[in-house]
Write a protein that holds these residues in place. Sequence first.
Motif, PDB file in Angstrom:
ATOM      1  N   GLU A 501       0.720  -1.042   0.044  1.00 23.56           N
ATOM      2  CA  GLU A 501       0.063  -0.036  -0.017  1.00 23.56           C
ATOM      3  C   GLU A 501       0.796   1.283   0.038  1.00 23.56           C
ATOM      4  OE1 GLU A 501      -2.981   2.203   3.232  1.00 23.56           O
ATOM      5  OE2 GLU A 501      -3.404   0.039   2.610  1.00 23.56           O
ATOM      6  N   ASP A 502       1.877   1.575   0.842  1.00 27.04           N
ATOM      7  CA  ASP A 502       2.689   2.356   0.898  1.00 27.04           C
ATOM      8  C   ASP A 502       3.672   2.766  -0.644  1.00 27.04           C
ATOM      9  OD1 ASP A 502       2.031   2.903   3.301  1.00 27.04           O
ATOM     10  OD2 ASP A 502       3.818   2.013   4.069  1.00 27.04           O
ATOM     11  N   LYS A 505       0.781   4.405  -2.696  1.00 24.01           N
ATOM     12  CA  LYS A 505       0.651   5.791  -2.148  1.00 24.01           C
ATOM     13  C   LYS A 505       1.682   6.866  -2.684  1.00 24.01           C
ATOM     14  CE  LYS A 505      -0.363   5.313   2.097  1.00 24.01           C
ATOM     15  NZ  LYS A 505      -0.614   5.273   3.606  1.00 24.01           N
ATOM     16  N   ASN A 506       2.949   6.306  -2.549  1.00 21.45           N
ATOM     17  CA  ASN A 506       4.057   7.018  -2.689  1.00 21.45           C
ATOM     18  C   ASN A 506       4.182   7.305  -4.191  1.00 21.45           C
ATOM     19  OD1 ASN A 506       4.771   7.354  -0.103  1.00 21.45           O
ATOM     20  ND2 ASN A 506       6.118   5.668   0.081  1.00 21.45           N
ATOM     21  N   ASP A 511      -2.065  10.670  -0.147  1.00 26.47           N
ATOM     22  CA  ASP A 511      -1.813  10.621   1.320  1.00 26.47           C
ATOM     23  C   ASP A 511      -2.684   9.203   1.563  1.00 26.47           C
ATOM     24  OD1 ASP A 511      -0.290  12.854   1.554  1.00 26.47           O
ATOM     25  OD2 ASP A 511      -2.166  13.984   2.014  1.00 26.47           O
ATOM     26  N   SER A 512      -3.628   8.963   1.379  1.00 26.95           N
ATOM     27  CA  SER A 512      -4.455   7.607   1.512  1.00 26.95           C
ATOM     28  C   SER A 512      -4.868   7.084   0.551  1.00 26.95           C
ATOM     29  CB  SER A 512      -5.405   8.006   2.627  1.00 26.95           C
ATOM     30  OG  SER A 512      -6.573   8.844   1.932  1.00 26.95           O
ATOM     31  N   LYS A 540      14.071   4.669  -2.901  1.00 23.58           N
ATOM     32  CA  LYS A 540      14.348   4.006  -1.471  1.00 23.58           C
ATOM     33  C   LYS A 540      15.715   3.820  -1.411  1.00 23.58           C
ATOM     34  CE  LYS A 540       9.617   2.137  -0.620  1.00 23.58           C
ATOM     35  NZ  LYS A 540       9.204   0.671  -0.203  1.00 23.58           N
TER      36      LYS A 540
END
Length: 540
Positions: A501-502, A505-506, A511-512, A540
């Motif tokens: 999920e992150d 989003k990124n 944000d959600s 990353k």
Amino acid sequence: MDKVYIFGHKKPDTDSVTAAIALSYLKNKLGKNTEPRILGNINNETKFALNYFNISVPKYLNDVKLQIKDINYPKDVFIRSDATILESYHFMTKSGVSTIPVIDNEKYYLGSISMKDIARDLISGDYHILNTSYLNIIKTLNGEKILKFDENINGNLLIASYKSTTFIENVTIDHDTIIIVGDRHSIIEYAANSGAKLIILTGNANIKGEHIKIAKKNNVNIIRTKLSSLDVSKKINFCNFVSNIMNTTSVTTVNESEEVNDFIELANRTKFSNYPVIGKNNKCMGIIRLADIADKNKKKVILVDHNEPTQSVDGIEEAEILEIVDHHKLGLIGTSMPINFRNMPVGSTNSIIFLLYKENNIEIPYDIAGIMMSGIISDTLLFKSPTTTELDKEIVNKLADITRVDYEKYAMKMFEAGFSLEGRSLDDLLYADFKDFTIENKKIGIGQVSTLNIGDFKKKSNDLINLIEKVASDNNYYLVTLFVTDVKSNGSYIYYNNSAEDLVKNSFDIDSITQGHYFDGIVSRKKQIIPRIMDTLEKK
């Protein structure tokens, strides 16, 4: 001329399938020998396009791994079962091998004979038995036909070594006797009267006319040779059929369709020098040795609509890639030699192929024009995808002129056929257009499917999410996502494994997010989805 296979990626879509067919047609018109293939089941949209323009679905290509038949092993290295042992010896000596397959008249594999088998027969074989043909004896002993009644000669060997009276008084001759004798007329007469199977006259011995008459009456075969009785006794067993001593049990064969890697493993395990090669219907093709694999004819291929090894056919690393025509980013496929690589930032591979037709002054026929138009319409979502270029639009209009088809109306019919969920499984929805990527050593799987009715799709969303979670877990994916593109609204809904999920989003700078989130204007995996995910992982 070797055949060249032309194919798209493992998850065939309309652009990749039609591009393979269109490029194959072009290459064949230019004098090449090519065949379009597919690497998986085609979707309903592609079926519609091919049916509409009356084009057959290409055959399935399982892999392009090296097989025994791709190796230049010694062909026709075998001997017939009715050949002599001496002929097999000379054949092996001339061919430089120590084992040869034995075949029947139809080339069916029967067994093998080796130098060891011949040596074993010489040392411990049954010297008294002869099972061969009349002709084989003539050839081996350089003999002359005197009388012939039987094609095959099968019997017990006997040498007239005793004094004539002793021999006649003590030795019994019958219809199974094969006697080797010189110019000993009393023994020749005795053998003829007794109905011997065969009389072999040595030392070019004369035979009386009266004895020939007796032999004719009793169907006695006679052969004369210049060889001495000693030489005949040494060579006579070499007259036997190869089948008498061939090995039918402890021989390891390989099939022409077997993979070379499997053969290497077999050869390293069994340590034999030669392996008979069996082709279709158990027919023998020749022999192969481990050293032969260096001389190989790799399968020749042309890739369209992809250049990533993970998206290509199994065994692509063992094939010879001649050419790539693609409109995606450069992947990881490498070649040992320079190749033709046509890569352009257009909306469809078919747009590039259209240019190749024009460059080679090859006319595009109605049916090929139709499927090329279908491929461009499909990959650009009828020009709604951001990958669309003015060139794509221009080419579609030219192809529509050839087909005299209203491409906008046609596109709606094609989309309706392809987007229908009726009868489609969850696996089919996820994998219909699913591509693997490795980004920063992370395994990523991105699927995309289009629809004209998002309501029907949302009814399956919970089951689809469960499938995505299972696929990610079972196959060690960092991310598995499916983008459901709504052609009408020109946007996509996303479903993904929760652990990623992150990353989602990124990648899309929100944000959600929840399952089924709608991204307005996101319709291109190539231009709008993969680059975002790559950028996020690389940071990353």
